[in-house]
Design a protein around this motif. Sequence first.
Motif, PDB file in Angstrom:
ATOM      1  N   ARG A  17       2.265   1.755  -3.439  1.00 16.92           N
ATOM      2  CA  ARG A  17       1.240   2.212  -4.389  1.00 16.92           C
ATOM      3  C   ARG A  17       0.962   3.703  -4.210  1.00 16.92           C
ATOM      4  O   ARG A  17       0.848   4.443  -5.190  1.00 16.92           O
ATOM      5  N   LEU A  18       0.841   4.146  -2.961  1.00 14.25           N
ATOM      6  CA  LEU A  18       0.591   5.561  -2.701  1.00 14.25           C
ATOM      7  C   LEU A  18       1.736   6.429  -3.224  1.00 14.25           C
ATOM      8  O   LEU A  18       1.506   7.503  -3.791  1.00 14.25           O
ATOM      9  N   ASP A  58      -5.819  16.913  -1.397  1.00 18.69           N
ATOM     10  CA  ASP A  58      -5.368  15.921  -2.380  1.00 18.69           C
ATOM     11  C   ASP A  58      -4.913  14.606  -1.771  1.00 18.69           C
ATOM     12  O   ASP A  58      -5.084  13.548  -2.378  1.00 18.69           O
ATOM     13  N   GLN A 117      10.439  10.770  -7.099  1.00 14.58           N
ATOM     14  CA  GLN A 117       9.919  10.945  -5.735  1.00 14.58           C
ATOM     15  C   GLN A 117      10.697  12.024  -5.010  1.00 14.58           C
ATOM     16  O   GLN A 117      11.915  12.115  -5.088  1.00 14.58           O
ATOM     17  N   LEU A 144      -6.684   9.909  -0.095  1.00 15.99           N
ATOM     18  CA  LEU A 144      -5.884   8.718  -0.396  1.00 15.99           C
ATOM     19  C   LEU A 144      -5.512   7.976   0.885  1.00 15.99           C
ATOM     20  O   LEU A 144      -5.560   6.740   0.935  1.00 15.99           O
ATOM     21  N   ALA A 148       3.790   5.712  -5.685  1.00 12.20           N
ATOM     22  CA  ALA A 148       3.759   5.698  -7.149  1.00 12.20           C
ATOM     23  C   ALA A 148       2.682   6.637  -7.675  1.00 12.20           C
ATOM     24  O   ALA A 148       2.871   7.284  -8.711  1.00 12.20           O
ATOM     25  N   GLN A 149       1.568   6.752  -6.956  1.00 16.01           N
ATOM     26  CA  GLN A 149       0.476   7.629  -7.376  1.00 16.01           C
ATOM     27  C   GLN A 149       0.829   9.099  -7.229  1.00 16.01           C
ATOM     28  O   GLN A 149       0.429   9.926  -8.058  1.00 16.01           O
ATOM     29  N   THR A 150       1.556   9.438  -6.184  1.00 19.37           N
ATOM     30  CA  THR A 150       1.720  10.843  -5.814  1.00 19.37           C
ATOM     31  C   THR A 150       3.143  11.374  -5.914  1.00 19.37           C
ATOM     32  O   THR A 150       3.346  12.585  -5.889  1.00 19.37           O
ATOM     33  N   ARG A 151       4.121  10.476  -5.977  1.00 22.83           N
ATOM     34  CA  ARG A 151       5.540  10.846  -5.917  1.00 22.83           C
ATOM     35  C   ARG A 151       5.887  11.511  -4.584  1.00 22.83           C
ATOM     36  O   ARG A 151       6.822  12.310  -4.494  1.00 22.83           O
ATOM     37  N   SER A 201       7.547   3.929   2.187  1.00 20.73           N
ATOM     38  CA  SER A 201       7.403   3.676   0.759  1.00 20.73           C
ATOM     39  C   SER A 201       8.754   3.551   0.088  1.00 20.73           C
ATOM     40  O   SER A 201       9.731   4.199   0.466  1.00 20.73           O
ATOM     41  N   THR A 255       0.829  -1.208   0.000  1.00 20.60           N
ATOM     42  CA  THR A 255       0.000   0.000   0.000  1.00 20.60           C
ATOM     43  C   THR A 255       0.860   1.252   0.000  1.00 20.60           C
ATOM     44  O   THR A 255       0.583   2.219  -0.725  1.00 20.60           O
TER      45      THR A 255
END
Length: 258
Positions: A97-98, A242, A128, A246, A100-103, A122, A94
């Motif tokens: 994934r977070l 934002d 990133q 998430l 990768a979605q947001t950098r 992460s 998880t």
Amino acid sequence: MSNPPIAKADLIEGMAKGMAVLESFDTERQRLNATQAAGRAGLTRAAARRHLLTLAHLGYLDTDGSHYWLSAKVLRFSGSYLASARLPRLLQPTLNRLAAQTRESFSAVVLDGDEVVIVARSASVGGQRLMAYGLHLGARLPVHATSTGRVLLAAMPRAEFSVWLKGRELARLTPRTIVDHKAFRASITQIRADDLALASEEHELGVHALAVPLRNMKGQTVAALNVVAAPERLAPEVLRKDLLPLLQEAARELRSLL
């Protein structure tokens, strides 16, 4: 994180004292002599010296004959924990994934006494942003000045939290750290109501952090999930708009696994 009770006859005092000496080393005091270790561990100098010599003999400390410091062998414990502990393994996908979605950088944290410990973070992904200083896996941070720490304090029963706070000095780490007891208690009350914590430059200048609790199916808070960002990248308002959804969605998804 509470320790299970133990009968006095079952408690090995020597082991407890040895662990106290080992735990007297931290980021503030990386090199200790016998007198310093005795003061930090609550032992006589003679007893601290024997424990230091034993720990050095076993390879857990290095020494120049006067001062002692942790050796690489202590990493065996953290390595074994991270390889075998269930919580980090469950959370890692998880967090990745977070990121990768947001950098952005995400961490999962548990409470340990007066500190929080990062048990998962992460993995780095292309582009990133940099982590704040000291936010590495296994890092120990002060409870009162971190978003994750406050989320975990807010999860305590009110009476238990009052006992925790009573007579406690809240160290001022930056000019923005809340150190007044009345204001701190009010912030914890607000966190209980909001079910989230936002710490703006209280642990480190230039860093904002947003955290939510991670609960199991029984409703017990077992950890905290947070994201860290610098103000020039994400303002606190943007963190809420934002990234909060998430974090909340991730917490809901993880609940059945915890």
